[in-house]
Scaffold this motif. Structure first.
Motif, PDB file in Angstrom:
ATOM      1  N   MET A   1      43.454  29.231  33.927  1.00 34.01           N
ATOM      2  CA  MET A   1      43.040  30.604  34.178  1.00 34.01           C
ATOM      3  C   MET A   1      41.744  30.590  34.975  1.00 34.01           C
ATOM      4  O   MET A   1      40.785  29.928  34.587  1.00 34.01           O
ATOM      5  N   TYR A   3      38.758  32.454  35.611  1.00 33.32           N
ATOM      6  CA  TYR A   3      38.026  33.558  34.994  1.00 33.32           C
ATOM      7  C   TYR A   3      37.167  34.320  36.005  1.00 33.32           C
ATOM      8  O   TYR A   3      36.952  35.524  35.844  1.00 33.32           O
ATOM      9  N   LYS A   5      38.145  34.918  39.112  1.00 34.97           N
ATOM     10  CA  LYS A   5      39.130  35.811  39.737  1.00 34.97           C
ATOM     11  C   LYS A   5      39.449  36.973  38.792  1.00 34.97           C
ATOM     12  O   LYS A   5      39.561  38.117  39.231  1.00 34.97           O
ATOM     13  N   LEU A   6      39.574  36.682  37.505  1.00 33.14           N
ATOM     14  CA  LEU A   6      39.825  37.740  36.531  1.00 33.14           C
ATOM     15  C   LEU A   6      38.705  38.773  36.570  1.00 33.14           C
ATOM     16  O   LEU A   6      38.959  39.977  36.621  1.00 33.14           O
ATOM     17  N   THR A   7      37.459  38.312  36.577  1.00 37.54           N
ATOM     18  CA  THR A   7      36.319  39.225  36.657  1.00 37.54           C
ATOM     19  C   THR A   7      36.391  40.072  37.919  1.00 37.54           C
ATOM     20  O   THR A   7      36.232  41.296  37.868  1.00 37.54           O
ATOM     21  N   ASP A   9      39.010  40.795  39.768  1.00 39.87           N
ATOM     22  CA  ASP A   9      40.156  41.699  39.717  1.00 39.87           C
ATOM     23  C   ASP A   9      39.899  42.873  38.776  1.00 39.87           C
ATOM     24  O   ASP A   9      40.258  44.018  39.086  1.00 39.87           O
ATOM     25  N   LEU A  39      47.126  38.225  28.521  1.00 42.80           N
ATOM     26  CA  LEU A  39      46.794  37.019  29.283  1.00 42.80           C
ATOM     27  C   LEU A  39      47.236  35.797  28.481  1.00 42.80           C
ATOM     28  O   LEU A  39      46.603  35.440  27.488  1.00 42.80           O
ATOM     29  N   ALA A  42      44.921  32.110  27.610  1.00 50.15           N
ATOM     30  CA  ALA A  42      43.542  32.297  28.054  1.00 50.15           C
ATOM     31  C   ALA A  42      42.615  32.212  26.850  1.00 50.15           C
ATOM     32  O   ALA A  42      42.979  32.612  25.744  1.00 50.15           O
ATOM     33  N   VAL A  47      37.627  35.367  28.348  1.00 50.08           N
ATOM     34  CA  VAL A  47      38.187  36.660  28.765  1.00 50.08           C
ATOM     35  C   VAL A  47      37.197  37.776  28.444  1.00 50.08           C
ATOM     36  O   VAL A  47      36.933  38.643  29.281  1.00 50.08           O
ATOM     37  N   MET A  92      45.926  46.226  38.591  1.00 52.19           N
ATOM     38  CA  MET A  92      46.085  44.938  37.903  1.00 52.19           C
ATOM     39  C   MET A  92      47.502  44.383  38.069  1.00 52.19           C
ATOM     40  O   MET A  92      47.678  43.188  38.296  1.00 52.19           O
ATOM     41  N   TYR A  97      48.971  40.695  37.175  1.00 55.93           N
ATOM     42  CA  TYR A  97      48.682  40.684  35.744  1.00 55.93           C
ATOM     43  C   TYR A  97      49.713  41.489  34.961  1.00 55.93           C
ATOM     44  O   TYR A  97      50.365  42.373  35.502  1.00 55.93           O
TER      45      TYR A  97
END
Length: 106
Positions: A1, A3, A5-7, A9, A39, A42, A47, A92, A97
């Motif tokens: 994962m 993270y 990129k998650l932030t 996005d 997720l 993760a 997260v 998302m 996601y």
């Protein structure tokens, strides 16, 4: 994962939701709408850090339809919250996601 990129996005989805609700009159039925983000595999602490860095709030992993994160994405309480959740989920999902809207009237 990834993270970071998650932030990024989450931040992009949040910004899109804010822009979409900027000129919406916040009337209608008060609600508790949120975004449920799943997720797989993760780390919860990572997260939650990503969520916080994106300027969002989540208490922790929840069990609703599987395990995931219930995110508050709007400061509104009626029409604004409804629109914000819809836009946030759309962004998302478009980024790959598993996100759905949780809808609840007050």
């Amino acid at each position: 994962m990834d993270y970071k990129k998650l932030t990024d996005d989450l931040r992009a989805a949040h910004n899109a939701a804010l822009v979409a609700t900027d000129r919406i009159e916040d009337n209608g039925t008060a609600n508790m709408d949120k975004v449920f983000l799943t997720l797989s595999r993760a780390r919860e602490t990572k997260v939650l850090e990503a969520i916080k860095e994106a300027g969002l709030y989540c208490r922790g992993k929840r069990r609703w339809i599987g395990e995931g994160y219930m995110l508050s994405v709007s400061k509104g309480q009626a029409n604004q919250r409804d629109k914000a959740v819809t836009v946030f989920v759309d962004v998302m999902v478009s980024r790959g996601y598993d996100a759905i809207a949780y809808r609840q009237m007050d």
